[in-house]
Design a protein around this motif. Structure first.
Motif, PDB file in Angstrom:
ATOM      1  N   PHE A  89     -33.406 -75.440 -40.113  1.00 19.77           N
ATOM      2  CA  PHE A  89     -34.542 -75.290 -39.000  1.00 19.77           C
ATOM      3  C   PHE A  89     -34.773 -73.438 -38.992  1.00 19.77           C
ATOM      4  O   PHE A  89     -36.437 -73.035 -38.779  1.00 19.77           O
ATOM      5  CB  PHE A  89     -35.779 -75.734 -39.024  1.00 19.77           C
ATOM      6  CG  PHE A  89     -35.285 -77.147 -39.085  1.00 19.77           C
ATOM      7  CD1 PHE A  89     -35.986 -77.692 -40.462  1.00 19.77           C
ATOM      8  CD2 PHE A  89     -35.083 -77.722 -38.778  1.00 19.77           C
ATOM      9  CE1 PHE A  89     -35.882 -79.422 -40.598  1.00 19.77           C
ATOM     10  CE2 PHE A  89     -34.023 -79.735 -39.106  1.00 19.77           C
ATOM     11  CZ  PHE A  89     -34.852 -80.008 -39.753  1.00 19.77           C
ATOM     12  N   ASN A  90     -33.978 -72.784 -39.162  1.00 20.66           N
ATOM     13  CA  ASN A  90     -33.988 -71.657 -37.873  1.00 20.66           C
ATOM     14  C   ASN A  90     -34.920 -71.678 -37.306  1.00 20.66           C
ATOM     15  O   ASN A  90     -35.382 -70.641 -36.532  1.00 20.66           O
ATOM     16  CB  ASN A  90     -34.160 -70.835 -39.380  1.00 20.66           C
ATOM     17  CG  ASN A  90     -33.693 -69.436 -38.698  1.00 20.66           C
ATOM     18  OD1 ASN A  90     -32.714 -68.874 -38.670  1.00 20.66           O
ATOM     19  ND2 ASN A  90     -34.944 -67.728 -39.610  1.00 20.66           N
ATOM     20  N   SER A  91     -34.513 -72.766 -36.267  1.00 20.06           N
ATOM     21  CA  SER A  91     -35.091 -73.121 -35.035  1.00 20.06           C
ATOM     22  C   SER A  91     -34.334 -72.223 -33.910  1.00 20.06           C
ATOM     23  O   SER A  91     -33.393 -73.763 -33.934  1.00 20.06           O
ATOM     24  CB  SER A  91     -35.140 -73.969 -34.420  1.00 20.06           C
ATOM     25  OG  SER A  91     -36.455 -74.057 -33.795  1.00 20.06           O
ATOM     26  N   ARG A  92     -34.198 -71.110 -33.579  1.00 20.55           N
ATOM     27  CA  ARG A  92     -33.339 -70.424 -32.671  1.00 20.55           C
ATOM     28  C   ARG A  92     -33.297 -70.791 -30.875  1.00 20.55           C
ATOM     29  O   ARG A  92     -33.235 -70.351 -30.182  1.00 20.55           O
ATOM     30  CB  ARG A  92     -33.197 -69.255 -33.087  1.00 20.55           C
ATOM     31  CG  ARG A  92     -32.186 -69.263 -33.767  1.00 20.55           C
ATOM     32  CD  ARG A  92     -32.312 -67.310 -34.193  1.00 20.55           C
ATOM     33  NE  ARG A  92     -31.043 -66.621 -33.239  1.00 20.55           N
ATOM     34  CZ  ARG A  92     -31.535 -65.600 -33.385  1.00 20.55           C
ATOM     35  NH1 ARG A  92     -31.948 -64.588 -33.843  1.00 20.55           N
ATOM     36  NH2 ARG A  92     -30.348 -65.239 -32.301  1.00 20.55           N
ATOM     37  N   GLU A  93     -35.486 -70.950 -30.755  1.00 18.39           N
ATOM     38  CA  GLU A  93     -35.948 -70.859 -29.441  1.00 18.39           C
ATOM     39  C   GLU A  93     -35.038 -72.056 -28.261  1.00 18.39           C
ATOM     40  O   GLU A  93     -35.017 -72.979 -29.630  1.00 18.39           O
ATOM     41  CB  GLU A  93     -37.623 -70.165 -29.121  1.00 18.39           C
ATOM     42  CG  GLU A  93     -37.367 -68.891 -30.321  1.00 18.39           C
ATOM     43  CD  GLU A  93     -38.489 -68.708 -29.340  1.00 18.39           C
ATOM     44  OE1 GLU A  93     -40.163 -69.922 -29.329  1.00 18.39           O
ATOM     45  OE2 GLU A  93     -38.937 -67.172 -29.905  1.00 18.39           O
ATOM     46  N   ILE A  94     -34.570 -71.859 -27.466  1.00 18.60           N
ATOM     47  CA  ILE A  94     -34.828 -72.863 -26.574  1.00 18.60           C
ATOM     48  C   ILE A  94     -35.147 -72.681 -25.276  1.00 18.60           C
ATOM     49  O   ILE A  94     -35.255 -71.761 -24.660  1.00 18.60           O
ATOM     50  CB  ILE A  94     -33.535 -73.330 -26.570  1.00 18.60           C
ATOM     51  CG1 ILE A  94     -33.162 -74.814 -25.394  1.00 18.60           C
ATOM     52  CG2 ILE A  94     -32.448 -73.077 -25.953  1.00 18.60           C
ATOM     53  CD1 ILE A  94     -31.281 -75.261 -25.646  1.00 18.60           C
ATOM     54  N   SER A  95     -36.118 -73.812 -24.790  1.00 17.42           N
ATOM     55  CA  SER A  95     -36.980 -73.568 -23.213  1.00 17.42           C
ATOM     56  C   SER A  95     -35.466 -73.250 -22.536  1.00 17.42           C
ATOM     57  O   SER A  95     -34.220 -73.714 -22.083  1.00 17.42           O
ATOM     58  CB  SER A  95     -37.741 -74.471 -22.964  1.00 17.42           C
ATOM     59  OG  SER A  95     -37.609 -75.407 -23.056  1.00 17.42           O
ATOM     60  N   LEU A  96     -36.263 -72.714 -20.961  1.00 16.90           N
ATOM     61  CA  LEU A  96     -34.922 -72.849 -19.962  1.00 16.90           C
ATOM     62  C   LEU A  96     -34.889 -73.931 -19.284  1.00 16.90           C
ATOM     63  O   LEU A  96     -33.857 -74.951 -19.356  1.00 16.90           O
ATOM     64  CB  LEU A  96     -35.716 -72.042 -18.804  1.00 16.90           C
ATOM     65  CG  LEU A  96     -34.573 -70.678 -19.200  1.00 16.90           C
ATOM     66  CD1 LEU A  96     -35.478 -69.470 -20.130  1.00 16.90           C
ATOM     67  CD2 LEU A  96     -34.963 -69.613 -17.604  1.00 16.90           C
TER      68      LEU A  96
END
Length: 311
Positions: A89-96
């Motif tokens: 899904f090209n989902s690269r963001e991850i919360s801290l």
């Protein structure tokens, strides 16, 4: 610099990395990763099911193997969401918060696996050195106590890490070099003094992986000494053959871990692609290969697996 200082903990995110330059084939790579995960989860689940349901496998060696399979399952599940999120899904963001939770489980399970490999080395030493007292020395109660002790050691040592990382301020666009979070990478993203984290991280490595690997080496020195004292050449080969699976598991676990640690330390002079690929080997290969190696090398386990599927 003021922008960095104003970055709030809640709004900051990390950006995970897939394989740079290969974005066009990420979908095809995801198929490979999906296959690896399916085989890893299925293989370790089968080992756990067979050992649990077959009373003849309720022996120390297979109990330790089930511990290894459980840990490998945990490591696979801890990395599945973020890796597949990137490649599918090209989902690269991850919360801290999610990143800290992931690194807690990854490091805890990695150190537990190191402890299990140490227990398996001790198991092989007792089986070869004192086979007549093998079952009495490694009785279920003692195995449970040793397993619990090493699990608590890993969890207690890793537990402070998320809180030590949480107190930092982080820069915007914090790009990590893996598809999952590791403490040694995340702490370098902080716009603060990381001396405490660096020293504590080194202490954890030395007191877990460093100590475990040293004791595993000592166990094999004692095993080799015992085997060489056996008069029959056939018995020597048979005794050493029982250690092959464990040696493979040790090499699969420690080789990429040490290599990755060295690359992180000399990050500027190392190839980013090599670091990324070694990171995948470190997380994906042991859970994939361990159940295959043990199923192939253990005639008893292999026969039970074949029998279960034939039924």
């Amino acid at each position: 610099m003021s922008a960095v200082n104003d970055t709030s903990f809640n709004s900051a995110v990390f950006l995970l990395t897939g394989i740079p330059g290969q974005e066009d084939v990420h979908l095809w790579i995801s198929v490979l990763f999906c296959l690896v995960f399916v085989i890893s989860i299925a293989g370790n689940s089968v080992v756990l099911f067979i050992v649990k349901t077959d009373p003849s496998l309720h022996e120390p060696m297979y109990i330790f193997l089930s511990m290894l399979a459980t840990t490998d399952l945990g490591l696979s599940i801890s990395t599945i969401p973020t890796i597949l999120g990137i490649f599918l899904f090209n989902s690269r963001e991850i919360s801290l918060s999610a990143c800290f939770a992931q690194l807690f489980f990854i490091h805890s399970l990695s150190f537990i696996e190191s402890s299990v490999l140490l227990l398996m080395a001790f198991d092989r030493f007792v089986a070869i050195r004192d086979p007549l007292r093998y079952a009495s020395i490694l009785n279920p109660s003692r195995i449970a106590k040793m397993g619990l002790m090493f699990m608590l050691r890993s969890v207690v040592l890793i537990f402070p890490l998320p809180f030590l990382l949480k107190r930092f301020q982080y820069c915007r666009a914090n790009v990590l070099s893996h598809s999952y979070c590791l403490h040694q990478e995340v702490m370098k993203m902080a716009c603060s003094d990381i001396t405490v984290n660096s020293i504590y991280g080194l202490f954890i490595i030395v007191s877990t992986v460093g100590l475990d690997s040293l004791l595993i080496l000592l166990s094999y020195v004692m095993i080799l000494k015992t085997v060489l004292s056996i008069a029959s050449h056939v018995e020597r080969v048979r005794a050493l053959n029982t250690c092959v699976s464990h040696i493979c598991a040790v090499l699969l676990f420690y080789t990429p871990m040490i290599g990755l640690s060295v690359l992180h330390r000399f990050r500027k002079s190392s190839s980013p692609l090599l670091q990324i690929l070694l990171g995948y080997v470190y997380m994906l290969v042991p859970p994939l290969i361990n159940p295959i190696v043990y199923s192939v090398k253990s005639k008893h386990l292999r026969a039970r697996i074949i029998k279960a599927f034939i039924k």
